[in-house]
Design an enzyme around this catalytic site. Structure first.
Site, PDB file in Angstrom:
ATOM      1  N   CYS A 265       0.793  -1.235   0.000  1.00  0.00           N
ATOM      2  CA  CYS A 265       0.000   0.000   0.000  1.00  0.00           C
ATOM      3  C   CYS A 265       0.826   1.287   0.000  1.00  0.00           C
ATOM      4  CB  CYS A 265      -0.961  -0.004   1.181  1.00  0.00           C
ATOM      5  SG  CYS A 265      -2.220  -1.277   1.027  1.00  0.00           S
TER       6      CYS A 265
HETATM    7  N1  NAD Z   1      -3.370  -5.454   1.389  1.00  0.00           N
HETATM    8  C1  NAD Z   1      -3.699  -4.464   2.222  1.00  0.00           C
HETATM    9  O1  NAD Z   1      -3.233  -4.373   3.355  1.00  0.00           O
HETATM   10  C2  NAD Z   1      -4.704  -3.416   1.785  1.00  0.00           C
HETATM   11  C3  NAD Z   1      -5.249  -2.564   2.741  1.00  0.00           C
HETATM   12  C4  NAD Z   1      -6.182  -1.615   2.334  1.00  0.00           C
HETATM   13  C5  NAD Z   1      -6.532  -1.506   1.002  1.00  0.00           C
HETATM   14  N2  NAD Z   1      -5.959  -2.341   0.075  1.00  0.00           N
HETATM   15  C6  NAD Z   1      -6.394  -2.221  -1.318  1.00  0.00           C
HETATM   16  O2  NAD Z   1      -7.341  -3.264  -1.565  1.00  0.00           O
HETATM   17  C7  NAD Z   1      -7.219  -3.735  -2.918  1.00  0.00           C
HETATM   18  C8  NAD Z   1      -6.933  -5.235  -2.914  1.00  0.00           C
HETATM   19  O3  NAD Z   1      -5.681  -5.451  -2.297  1.00  0.00           O
HETATM   20  P1  NAD Z   1      -5.196  -6.908  -1.862  1.00  0.00           P
HETATM   21  O4  NAD Z   1      -3.924  -6.719  -1.120  1.00  0.00           O
HETATM   22  O5  NAD Z   1      -6.320  -7.624  -1.226  1.00  0.00           O
HETATM   23  O6  NAD Z   1      -4.920  -7.530  -3.320  1.00  0.00           O
HETATM   24  P2  NAD Z   1      -4.616  -9.049  -3.707  1.00  0.00           P
HETATM   25  O7  NAD Z   1      -3.736  -8.994  -4.885  1.00  0.00           O
HETATM   26  O8  NAD Z   1      -4.193  -9.804  -2.483  1.00  0.00           O
HETATM   27  O9  NAD Z   1      -6.054  -9.621  -4.129  1.00  0.00           O
HETATM   28  C9  NAD Z   1      -6.706  -9.273  -5.291  1.00  0.00           C
HETATM   29  C10 NAD Z   1      -7.502 -10.500  -5.751  1.00  0.00           C
HETATM   30  O10 NAD Z   1      -8.370 -10.120  -6.830  1.00  0.00           O
HETATM   31  C11 NAD Z   1      -8.464 -11.225  -7.723  1.00  0.00           C
HETATM   32  N3  NAD Z   1      -9.002 -10.755  -9.000  1.00  0.00           N
HETATM   33  C12 NAD Z   1      -8.413 -10.007  -9.955  1.00  0.00           C
HETATM   34  N4  NAD Z   1      -9.260  -9.783 -10.982  1.00  0.00           N
HETATM   35  C13 NAD Z   1     -10.423 -10.407 -10.661  1.00  0.00           C
HETATM   36  C14 NAD Z   1     -11.682 -10.544 -11.317  1.00  0.00           C
HETATM   37  N5  NAD Z   1     -11.917  -9.986 -12.515  1.00  0.00           N
HETATM   38  N6  NAD Z   1     -12.642 -11.258 -10.698  1.00  0.00           N
HETATM   39  C15 NAD Z   1     -12.432 -11.838  -9.490  1.00  0.00           C
HETATM   40  N7  NAD Z   1     -11.250 -11.739  -8.832  1.00  0.00           N
HETATM   41  C16 NAD Z   1     -10.262 -11.030  -9.406  1.00  0.00           C
HETATM   42  C17 NAD Z   1      -7.048 -11.765  -7.764  1.00  0.00           C
HETATM   43  O11 NAD Z   1      -7.004 -13.085  -8.250  1.00  0.00           O
HETATM   44  C18 NAD Z   1      -6.644 -11.644  -6.286  1.00  0.00           C
HETATM   45  O12 NAD Z   1      -6.938 -12.820  -5.565  1.00  0.00           O
HETATM   46  C19 NAD Z   1      -6.121  -2.884  -3.547  1.00  0.00           C
HETATM   47  O13 NAD Z   1      -6.709  -1.791  -4.188  1.00  0.00           O
HETATM   48  C20 NAD Z   1      -5.307  -2.424  -2.358  1.00  0.00           C
HETATM   49  O14 NAD Z   1      -4.621  -1.220  -2.602  1.00  0.00           O
HETATM   50  C21 NAD Z   1      -5.069  -3.299   0.448  1.00  0.00           C
END
Ligand code: NAD
Length: 429
Positions: A265
């Site tokens: 992030c």
């Molecule tokens: N990781 C953190 O601590 C955190 C905290 C707050 C906000 N965020 C935000 O949340 C969002 C997600 O982050 P994350 O760390 O969970 O990402 P991640 O990469 O762990 O997970 C994303 C998931 O989405 C899936 N995906 C992609 N395209 C898809 C589709 N068309 N249909 C269904 N699934 C699909 C992927 O296979 C993956 O499993 C980002 O925008 C990130 O900036 C993350």
């Protein structure tokens, strides 16, 4: 309520499991079939404390099911959360391809259905929901936002390593909404959470997330800057920040100096905000410096090492800690990745230890040695760098480091106990 959470990653799975344990019926959707299978078998695809236990419970209660069938999940749900990734492009700007793809899919799915609420939980820059997500949903559904379906932005503030705790007991819940009806539905879903709820418009909610991350990143870079000055004065920056943090206007959190912030992030979100500012013809000097100080801090570990050992070619370097922080296996943006790349460039031989993140690092660096214990990694090395503050490193003693060929220890996180280990040098203390 019936909920679909699209994207079953760190945020999506925590969100899905969290809402299910609050009594809702949840479909976790992902295109990754392996993840879907693992979740349905009660195996969390990521290491996250408490997530496994909560997942098992909601599966047993029949409150959660994972699927790769987005259309079925949407058909059966009233509220659809979008939590797909928003990674950085090579130039640091935000890559919205997953958001765009999923908006098209949701749009197609909405075409022949009644009113549903779409909630953007992914971190997206201000104006993305209005200028990209809503137009895409409308184009692919043939329906009108605000009339045929609702839209909210509900940024997530959870910390990896504390995801369940943060999701279930957040400091605040931000609900940005297109219209009153959309916001009211989402507020109802959160009615059994005890947290402040802040209602805003869509782009304000988007900006709150970026401003929060940029501020926290700034606190860390600020502490590192002060630490670098303190070190030259023979002052312990941790004592300084203890005094600074006692000021309630500042708070003691995020004032730990060290070898830089990482994670999925802070680095990417600050970069994305910098790009957005430049697009708006504003020069975001403070944000640029926050990132610059952070980069310098990571590389500073290797510079300090070289100043102690000389040329690194052929030297056996031990790196303890790979994840971007303790309590997670996530190595995205981790300081370890930059440090390992630099060590490899300089011809060092590397052995590493991490209790959770080894397999994620192996994908980037298959040819370095992965030790099973910290002691095994330390033994016979010419120098040791400590890059993540895993609690177990606190138990290391002088006896463990006696097995090194040369005793050069560089501390990036102030985790070693001075009473147990003498003679180590902190990156900025
Ligand atoms: N990781 C953190 O601590 C955190 C905290 C707050 C906000 N965020 C935000 O949340 C969002 C997600 O982050 P994350 O760390 O969970 O990402 P991640 O990469 O762990 O997970 C994303 C998931 O989405 C899936 N995906 C992609 N395209 C898809 C589709 N068309 N249909 C269904 N699934 C699909 C992927 O296979 C993956 O499993 C980002 O925008 C990130 O900036 C993350």
């Amino acid at each position: 309520m019936k909920i679909a959470v699209i994207g079953t990653g760190y945020v999506g799975l925590s969100t899905g499991v969290g809402f299910a344990s609050k009594g809702n019926e949840v479909f976790c959707v992902d295109i990754d079939k392996r993840k879907v299978e693992q979740v349905n078998e009660g195996v969390s695809p990521i290491y996250e404390p408490l997530l496994g236990e909560h997942l098992e419970k909601v599966l047993e209660e029949g409150k959660l099911r994972a699927t790769d069938n987005l259309h079925e999940a949407i058909r059966k749900s009233d509220v659809i959360f979008v939590s797909v990734g928003t990674p950085p492009k090579k130039d640091g700007s935000i890559d919205l391809k997953y958001i765009e793809d999923v908006s098209k899919e949701i749009g197609r799915s909405l075409a022949n259905k009644g009113y549903k609420l779409i909630v953007v939980k992914s971190t997206v820059l201000p104006e993305t929901t209005e200028n990209l997500i809503i137009p895409t949903l409308e184009r692919y559904s043939g329906k009108k936002a605000g009339k045929d379906f609702g839209v909210c932005v509900n940024p997530e503030f959870l910390r990896e390593g504390k995801a369940m705790e943060d999701f279930l007991t957040p400091d605040r819940i931000v609900i940005g909404s297109l219209d009153k009806k959309s916001g009211n539905i989402l507020e109802k879903l959160y009615s059994n959470f005890s947290a402040h709820i802040l209602r805003t418009d869509l782009k304000t909610a988007e900006m709150i997330k970026y401003a929060s991350n940029a501020f926290l990143a700034m606190k860390i870079s600020f502490s590192n800057e002060i630490g670098n000055i303190c070190k030259r004065l023979g002052i312990d920056v941790y004592d300084v920040m203890k005094g600074v943090g006692m000021d309630s206007r500042i708070s003691e959190k995020f004032l730990s100096a060290g070898c830089g912030y990482g994670g999925s992030c802070f680095p990417k979100d600050v970069d994305a905000l910098i790009h957005k500012a430049r697009d708006l013809e504003y020069d975001p000097k403070l944000l640029e410096e926050v990132q610059e100080v952070n980069k310098r801090q990571k590389i500073g570990m290797v510079d300090l090492l070289e100043s102690k050992t000389g040329d690194l070619k052929g030297k056996e370097i031990c790196v303890l800690g790979l994840s971007f922080k303790p309590g997670t296996d996530d190595v995205r943006g981790a300081s370890s990745i930059e440090i390992l790349s630099k060590l490899i460039d300089k011809g060092a031989k590397i052995r590493v230890y991490d209790p959770k993140a080894k397999e994620n690092v192996r994908k980037f660096f298959p040819d370095i040695r992965y030790a099973e214990t910290p002691k095994d990694a330390i033994k016979g090395s010419d120098a040791c760098l400590i890059v993540t503050e895993w609690k177990e490193f606190r138990n290391l003693t002088d006896k463990d480091f006696k097995t090194m060929r040369k005793k050069v220890i560089i501390e990036g996180r102030k985790v070693l106990d001075r009473n147990r280990v003498k003679d180590f040098e902190g990156i900025c203390w």
